[in-house]
Design a protein around this motif. Sequence first.
Motif, PDB file in Angstrom:
ATOM      1  N   THR A 288       0.818  -1.216   0.000  1.00 10.87           N
ATOM      2  CA  THR A 288       0.000   0.000   0.000  1.00 10.87           C
ATOM      3  C   THR A 288       0.848   1.260   0.000  1.00 10.87           C
ATOM      4  N   LYS A 289       2.131   1.133   0.341  1.00 13.40           N
ATOM      5  CA  LYS A 289       3.040   2.282   0.525  1.00 13.40           C
ATOM      6  C   LYS A 289       2.536   3.197   1.636  1.00 13.40           C
ATOM      7  N   ILE A 290       1.802   2.626   2.581  1.00 16.96           N
ATOM      8  CA  ILE A 290       1.280   3.381   3.726  1.00 16.96           C
ATOM      9  C   ILE A 290       1.740   2.710   5.016  1.00 16.96           C
ATOM     10  N   ILE A 291       2.224   3.527   5.948  1.00 19.44           N
ATOM     11  CA  ILE A 291       2.649   3.061   7.263  1.00 19.44           C
ATOM     12  C   ILE A 291       1.720   3.671   8.313  1.00 19.44           C
ATOM     13  N   GLY A 292       1.341   2.877   9.297  1.00 16.08           N
ATOM     14  CA  GLY A 292       0.499   3.379  10.381  1.00 16.08           C
ATOM     15  C   GLY A 292       1.329   3.691  11.613  1.00 16.08           C
ATOM     16  N   ALA A 293       1.042   4.827  12.247  1.00 18.81           N
ATOM     17  CA  ALA A 293       1.627   5.162  13.544  1.00 18.81           C
ATOM     18  C   ALA A 293       0.516   5.076  14.570  1.00 18.81           C
ATOM     19  N   TYR A 294       0.619   4.117  15.482  1.00 19.87           N
ATOM     20  CA  TYR A 294      -0.433   3.874  16.475  1.00 19.87           C
ATOM     21  C   TYR A 294      -0.076   4.570  17.787  1.00 19.87           C
ATOM     22  N   LEU A 295      -0.966   5.454  18.246  1.00 20.09           N
ATOM     23  CA  LEU A 295      -0.774   6.217  19.472  1.00 20.09           C
ATOM     24  C   LEU A 295      -1.945   5.983  20.417  1.00 20.09           C
ATOM     25  N   THR A 296      -1.656   5.972  21.711  1.00 20.13           N
ATOM     26  CA  THR A 296      -2.727   5.831  22.695  1.00 20.13           C
ATOM     27  C   THR A 296      -3.603   7.071  22.724  1.00 20.13           C
ATOM     28  N   THR A 297      -2.972   8.242  22.612  1.00 20.66           N
ATOM     29  CA  THR A 297      -3.686   9.519  22.660  1.00 20.66           C
ATOM     30  C   THR A 297      -2.992  10.507  21.748  1.00 20.66           C
ATOM     31  N   LEU A 298      -3.699  11.548  21.362  1.00 21.68           N
ATOM     32  CA  LEU A 298      -3.120  12.618  20.552  1.00 21.68           C
ATOM     33  C   LEU A 298      -2.927  13.887  21.372  1.00 21.68           C
ATOM     34  N   GLU A 299      -3.191  13.823  22.668  1.00 24.43           N
ATOM     35  CA  GLU A 299      -3.081  14.991  23.527  1.00 24.43           C
ATOM     36  C   GLU A 299      -1.627  15.321  23.837  1.00 24.43           C
ATOM     37  N   GLY A 300      -1.374  16.601  24.144  1.00 26.06           N
ATOM     38  CA  GLY A 300      -0.053  17.009  24.597  1.00 26.06           C
ATOM     39  C   GLY A 300       0.842  17.450  23.465  1.00 26.06           C
ATOM     40  N   ALA A 301       1.959  18.088  23.850  1.00 25.73           N
ATOM     41  CA  ALA A 301       2.892  18.671  22.880  1.00 25.73           C
ATOM     42  C   ALA A 301       3.961  17.688  22.421  1.00 25.73           C
ATOM     43  N   PHE A 302       3.972  16.500  22.960  1.00 25.25           N
ATOM     44  CA  PHE A 302       5.047  15.538  22.716  1.00 25.25           C
ATOM     45  C   PHE A 302       5.046  14.981  21.298  1.00 25.25           C
ATOM     46  N   TYR A 303       3.873  14.731  20.723  1.00 22.43           N
ATOM     47  CA  TYR A 303       3.784  13.896  19.531  1.00 22.43           C
ATOM     48  C   TYR A 303       4.150  14.593  18.221  1.00 22.43           C
ATOM     49  N   GLY A 304       4.051  15.910  18.167  1.00 19.64           N
ATOM     50  CA  GLY A 304       4.281  16.614  16.908  1.00 19.64           C
ATOM     51  C   GLY A 304       5.640  16.332  16.290  1.00 19.64           C
ATOM     52  N   GLU A 305       6.712  16.506  17.073  1.00 20.57           N
ATOM     53  CA  GLU A 305       8.059  16.287  16.561  1.00 20.57           C
ATOM     54  C   GLU A 305       8.297  14.816  16.242  1.00 20.57           C
ATOM     55  N   LEU A 306       7.792  13.928  17.078  1.00 25.20           N
ATOM     56  CA  LEU A 306       7.946  12.492  16.848  1.00 25.20           C
ATOM     57  C   LEU A 306       7.339  12.089  15.503  1.00 25.20           C
ATOM     58  N   LEU A 307       6.105  12.526  15.257  1.00 27.09           N
ATOM     59  CA  LEU A 307       5.413  12.181  14.015  1.00 27.09           C
ATOM     60  C   LEU A 307       6.064  12.845  12.805  1.00 27.09           C
ATOM     61  N   GLN A 308       6.542  14.071  12.991  1.00 26.09           N
ATOM     62  CA  GLN A 308       7.206  14.756  11.885  1.00 26.09           C
ATOM     63  C   GLN A 308       8.473  14.004  11.471  1.00 26.09           C
ATOM     64  N   GLY A 309       9.213  13.489  12.463  1.00 24.13           N
ATOM     65  CA  GLY A 309      10.396  12.693  12.144  1.00 24.13           C
ATOM     66  C   GLY A 309      10.041  11.448  11.345  1.00 24.13           C
ATOM     67  N   MET A 310       8.952  10.777  11.738  1.00 21.60           N
ATOM     68  CA  MET A 310       8.492   9.609  10.982  1.00 21.60           C
ATOM     69  C   MET A 310       8.118  10.007   9.558  1.00 21.60           C
ATOM     70  N   LYS A 311       7.327  11.060   9.440  1.00 18.86           N
ATOM     71  CA  LYS A 311       6.823  11.478   8.130  1.00 18.86           C
ATOM     72  C   LYS A 311       7.953  11.828   7.173  1.00 18.86           C
ATOM     73  N   GLU A 312       8.912  12.601   7.648  1.00 23.29           N
ATOM     74  CA  GLU A 312      10.004  13.025   6.778  1.00 23.29           C
ATOM     75  C   GLU A 312      10.803  11.832   6.267  1.00 23.29           C
ATOM     76  N   GLU A 313      11.095  10.886   7.154  1.00 25.03           N
ATOM     77  CA  GLU A 313      11.881   9.721   6.752  1.00 25.03           C
ATOM     78  C   GLU A 313      11.091   8.833   5.797  1.00 25.03           C
ATOM     79  N   LEU A 314       9.810   8.634   6.053  1.00 28.05           N
ATOM     80  CA  LEU A 314       8.988   7.792   5.184  1.00 28.05           C
ATOM     81  C   LEU A 314       8.786   8.430   3.812  1.00 28.05           C
ATOM     82  N   ASN A 315       8.547   9.743   3.796  1.00 26.46           N
ATOM     83  CA  ASN A 315       8.336  10.423   2.516  1.00 26.46           C
ATOM     84  C   ASN A 315       9.558  10.332   1.619  1.00 26.46           C
ATOM     85  N   LYS A 316      10.757  10.325   2.229  1.00 28.98           N
ATOM     86  CA  LYS A 316      11.989  10.172   1.446  1.00 28.98           C
ATOM     87  C   LYS A 316      12.002   8.854   0.692  1.00 28.98           C
ATOM     88  N   ARG A 317      11.283   7.878   1.244  1.00 34.13           N
ATOM     89  CA  ARG A 317      11.293   6.525   0.681  1.00 34.13           C
ATOM     90  C   ARG A 317       9.965   6.184  -0.007  1.00 34.13           C
TER      91      ARG A 317
END
Length: 323
Positions: A59-88
Amino acid sequence: MVSIKDIAKHAGVSISTVSYALNGNPKVTEETSKKILAVAKQLNYVPNAAARTLKKRETKIIGAYLTTLEGAFYGELLQGMKEELNKRDYDLVICSGTQSHRMLPEGMLDGAIILDRLFSDEELLLHAGRGHKLVVLDRELSHENIVQVLLDNKAGATFAIEYLIRQGHKKLYVVTGPEGSFDSDQRLAAVRQAVERGGPGLTYNEIPGNFDKASGVSAARRILAEYDGPAAVFCQNDEMAIGVYQALKDTPYRIGEHLHVVGFDHIEISDYLQPRLATVDYSERRWGALAAEQLIKLIACEGAEHERVYVSLIEGESVGRIE
């Protein structure tokens, strides 16, 4: 919905010829291909992604499973995933809740990055046993289709407690994360070990938290209710440390004078707190990128390896020295 059968009928060609043309196969002449593409455009044809996925088994799609979307923690984490995956040439979808778990067995994802307590170990091992590729950020699991990319929680918590003890603090509190959290459990185990090594004269208390500001507010109110002198507080994440700041805002008590606070995560907003928050630092973006990189290696059978994200301590004025 328009199908390739409809295109074939309008263009006066076979279904296989339409399929070749839509996929750019050189078996079809340029003239025929142009004719078929024109008919497809005229009929507003949209490719059936599900059928294509079944054929190519990707599918060329990867899922990131999170318990919650609350808080300031997840933005940078997800951005790191997105940038690396988009390169590929992969895309990222964010998943939360038990209903989204079926996306793995239904073949809607090529793999998944897990930071979700709602997934049991047994469920993940079952998926891995069926060939699904997984990277876990919140547990230790042994399977050829699972790679661990873990934060060095124990080192970070040890840095925090040893820093407070070096500053002369004898009365220590730790505000924990939610029950069952891998990160919280790892940090708490390290805190207990550091306290045992801290020598005589230490008093130590644990206050249950939930990795949110409300937990920090509640913990601070409890500490102030039994206050009898300067106390050191290790909050297992920055969100709870911010809650401690918030709770003291309209009181005569001051951070760095009455309560001495260390956080964990070094989220961006913590840099704007006054006094500056001492916290355990690491790159959330790097963590996400490492997770994505190892998952792609796992999918491609290119020698994926377990990774550990290292941490450091940033000292701040939120911790003063006790003579």
